[in-house]
Design an enzyme around this catalytic site. Sequence first.
Site, PDB file in Angstrom:
ATOM      1  N   HIS A 153       0.845  -1.202   0.000  1.00 55.59           N
ATOM      2  CA  HIS A 153       0.000   0.000   0.000  1.00 55.59           C
ATOM      3  C   HIS A 153       0.875   1.245   0.000  1.00 55.59           C
ATOM      4  O   HIS A 153       0.527   2.255  -0.599  1.00 55.59           O
ATOM      5  CB  HIS A 153      -0.921   0.017   1.221  1.00 55.59           C
ATOM      6  CG  HIS A 153      -1.981  -1.044   1.189  1.00 55.59           C
ATOM      7  ND1 HIS A 153      -3.317  -0.761   1.084  1.00 55.59           N
ATOM      8  CD2 HIS A 153      -1.889  -2.391   1.235  1.00 55.59           C
ATOM      9  CE1 HIS A 153      -4.014  -1.896   1.062  1.00 55.59           C
ATOM     10  NE2 HIS A 153      -3.168  -2.897   1.159  1.00 55.59           N
ATOM     11  N   ASP A 188      -5.948   5.697   1.844  1.00 63.08           N
ATOM     12  CA  ASP A 188      -6.086   4.296   1.499  1.00 63.08           C
ATOM     13  C   ASP A 188      -7.526   3.844   1.736  1.00 63.08           C
ATOM     14  O   ASP A 188      -8.197   4.321   2.651  1.00 63.08           O
ATOM     15  CB  ASP A 188      -5.141   3.475   2.384  1.00 63.08           C
ATOM     16  CG  ASP A 188      -4.877   2.107   1.813  1.00 63.08           C
ATOM     17  OD1 ASP A 188      -3.789   1.921   1.261  1.00 63.08           O
ATOM     18  OD2 ASP A 188      -5.757   1.233   1.907  1.00 63.08           O
TER      19      ASP A 188
END
Length: 484
Positions: free
Chosen positions: A20, A124
């Site tokens: 990520h 995110d």
Amino acid sequence: MDPQHHQLHVILLPFPAPDHMIPLLDMARLLATRNVKATIITTSVNASAFTKAIETSHKVGNLNLNLEIFKFSAEEAGLPEGCDNAEFAMKHGLAPQFVQANQLLSEQLEQYLDKVQPDCLVTDILFPWTAEIATKVDIPRIVFYAVSCFSLCAQELIRVHEPFKDVSSDDETFSIPLIPHEIKFVRSQISPNLINNKDFISKLIDSKIKKSGDESYGVIVNSFYELEPDYADFFKKEMGRKAWHVGPVSLCNRSTEEKVLRGISASMNEHECLTWLDSKKSVVVLYICFGSIVPITAPQFYEIALALESSGKDFIWVVRNFENDEEWLPPGFEQRTQGKGLIIRGWAPQVLILEHKAIGAFVTHCGWNSTLEGITAGVPMVTWPVFAEQFYNEKLVTDILKIGVSVGLKKWSRMPSSDDLIQREAIETALREITERDAAEDMRQRAKQLKDMAWKAVAEGGSSYSDLSALIDGLRSYRTQKRV
Ligand code: UDP
């Protein structure tokens, strides 16, 4: 200041796991190359994944890229001190505590956003709690998807229409309804969470995460339009979401230094890898890597070793997770494959390796970053999905793009067991199919075409370049309207 000349400031909040953090770092660099000030928020343990890359960005491109360190409240959430990265938490079954510890960043985030008054928060997908904060401080919040459009569409349609209910066994195939291609799955390839909706992560995804995505200003997808046009259109139309396809974001790394410094420090010096690859002919080396979190078992690695040896192919193989070689390596393997194979124990400079002309194929677990990096490098793949949305990415590669062959694993599992073992013969067959058979050349040609398309997409005037321009223009308009 004239709103057209105001330098936009975008804050990026990555989920603390390599897969990520890496694409969001690339995203920040991409914004900075377009004259946007980009600030990444992280905690002290994870800062090292960004600092060198940011220093290089300052040196190479004089980019306005910054890092802001928040305090991580591990203890308060019941985690050991220093457990700021998802890898440890997942390994030790501490996901709920980890999610809570991240949520404890909310107060710091609110105060920070209130103070700096940025133009946007890019967050995110795993941080749904940021929605409320963005609303409070009145800034647009954009969700970053480090996944393919195809997997987003396929997963959502399976979740809503439950086609797996129409089959009576795990081996019976079913198709995903309403999508442009006929894609066959078996039930065991689908996450049990989607079928049973029981565990912590799936409940979180189904409730808060999906809702927070739906309520965002829009979503950024790390993909490019020409790669999956049907699904990019489908996503925008059917899911009713503003979406910008700005990828592949990894292509913002142009110099060797930039490619090496994205994410974790490589365990093998890049010069050593490149010198070794330079000694090989074109497209003969297999690159084998299962990403950052997939738990491949020692017996499975043993089978891979035997398949590699009997195939006689050259290879670079990245191996993580094992304390000592006896656990997974057949005795004498390295002596017997000396000169033919290179084992990297730990972290490899993946993008750099994939782009080398000696690489002929990529054996991948189909994490989206790896899949996209393989596509961007123009390399055909042996697909070996294990969990998450990897089985969808496999279908995209093998059935839609037709640039890969499956090794044959059919069972989604966070913890593969000895029952899921792929035998050496099947592995060797896949290695031969991707390198030797007539179809291999066709796949290589198609992969090269996709590589060219990816580079065109990010070049000035290309689809990803234009989508990023549209996103930046949108943020400018938002700012102007807010001030009126
Ligand atoms: N990666 C790397 N070196 C390694 C292993 C992984 O540079 O030895 C990078 C890879 O290039 C990709 C990311 O880590 O950008 C892994 O993300 P992906 O989505 O492929 O897989 P995940 O780690 O989520 O399973």
